[in-house]
Write a protein that holds these residues in place. Sequence first.
Motif, PDB file in Angstrom:
ATOM      1  N   UNK A   1      71.752  -2.821  72.191  1.00 54.44           N
ATOM      2  CA  UNK A   1      70.996  -1.579  71.979  1.00 54.44           C
ATOM      3  C   UNK A   1      71.994  -0.432  71.754  1.00 54.44           C
ATOM      4  N   UNK A   2      71.751   0.390  70.711  1.00 56.35           N
ATOM      5  CA  UNK A   2      72.766   1.370  70.330  1.00 56.35           C
ATOM      6  C   UNK A   2      72.803   2.602  71.224  1.00 56.35           C
ATOM      7  N   UNK A   3      71.721   2.912  71.962  1.00 55.20           N
ATOM      8  CA  UNK A   3      71.731   4.121  72.805  1.00 55.20           C
ATOM      9  C   UNK A   3      72.959   4.131  73.712  1.00 55.20           C
ATOM     10  N   UNK A   4      73.313   2.967  74.255  1.00 54.54           N
ATOM     11  CA  UNK A   4      74.420   2.914  75.215  1.00 54.54           C
ATOM     12  C   UNK A   4      75.774   3.075  74.522  1.00 54.54           C
ATOM     13  N   UNK A   5      75.811   2.871  73.195  1.00 54.79           N
ATOM     14  CA  UNK A   5      77.069   3.070  72.466  1.00 54.79           C
ATOM     15  C   UNK A   5      77.246   4.532  72.097  1.00 54.79           C
ATOM     16  N   UNK A   6      76.154   5.299  72.245  1.00 57.84           N
ATOM     17  CA  UNK A   6      76.202   6.719  71.878  1.00 57.84           C
ATOM     18  C   UNK A   6      76.138   7.597  73.121  1.00 57.84           C
TER      19      UNK A   6
END
Length: 313
Positions: free
Chosen positions: A92-97
Amino acid sequence: MLLPHGVMFHHFHGGRHAPGQGSLSADGLHRLLDFLDPSRLLSAEEWLRHAMGGSLQPGMLCLTFDDGLKCQYDIAAPVLAERGLTAFFFVPSAVLEGGTLKLEIYRHVRHACFPSMETFYAAFEESLMRSPHASAAREALHDFSPTSYLPALHYYTDADRRFRFLRDRVLGQERYEEIMDRIVADCGPTGRVDLAALPALLWMSPDDVRNLRRQGHVIGLHSHSHPTDIAALALPQQEEEYRRNRDCLSSLLDEHIVSMSHPCNAYSPATLTILRSLGIRMGFRSMLEGGSTDPLELPRQDHAHVFAMMNAS
Ligand SMILES: [Zn+2]
């Protein structure tokens, strides 16, 4: 012979990663991989080629890791490297941002702050009874009988049933999160949980994801913010979840992303249409049952089932 399927992994423990419900150690992963027939286990790239070419055969297996967890990077990836294996990582990309996923924070706090599920349930009800939702909860509990709630899930204790009843039937996601956020905030000042340090402990960084790709693993979508029921969202929101996820990962890795897994196994035919329009060609469910011949609905088996078969053999 079983349908071709993925084996699904989530949490690992070892070093700074404490054990939790369902977590595996490096040694546990080694034993599980020994148990799987190596001739059936495909590399992630090989699986992808077969899936996209419609040539998956009965008995073929691959390994998959959901949620972009740091413990997978720290504990599982070295085991895979040692054995020359590659896997799918659905991130999930939220955690990369710089974002967080509440489910994961709650899980961590539950294990780090409470010696048992019972003490957690007690703290949860105490916090609930001090909230504006206390009278609604009291009223609902008045007629609640644990034996008739979720009777099919026979491994739940009465306390498990009572907690799930309060969470899912009485509170609903938003009010449940209100209560949980208060418990998390109360855990912080005791020093047992360093909330500021949690994201780095729980989730991979963009560099970690790039490193996994460099090692030959395949990175795929798992939505941007990991809703618990993405199929219940309006279609434009579902599209936004997967488009953001795709754009983040494809710019991070400088490649087209073509694979995914459905968070919490939630999707509808419309979700699959959205995924196709975003260029996704292979997707995994979270269970063996109920799949179809659609390459966006490939079955997976939870590692816990494989582990249970291994221990019974
Ligand atoms: Zn997930």
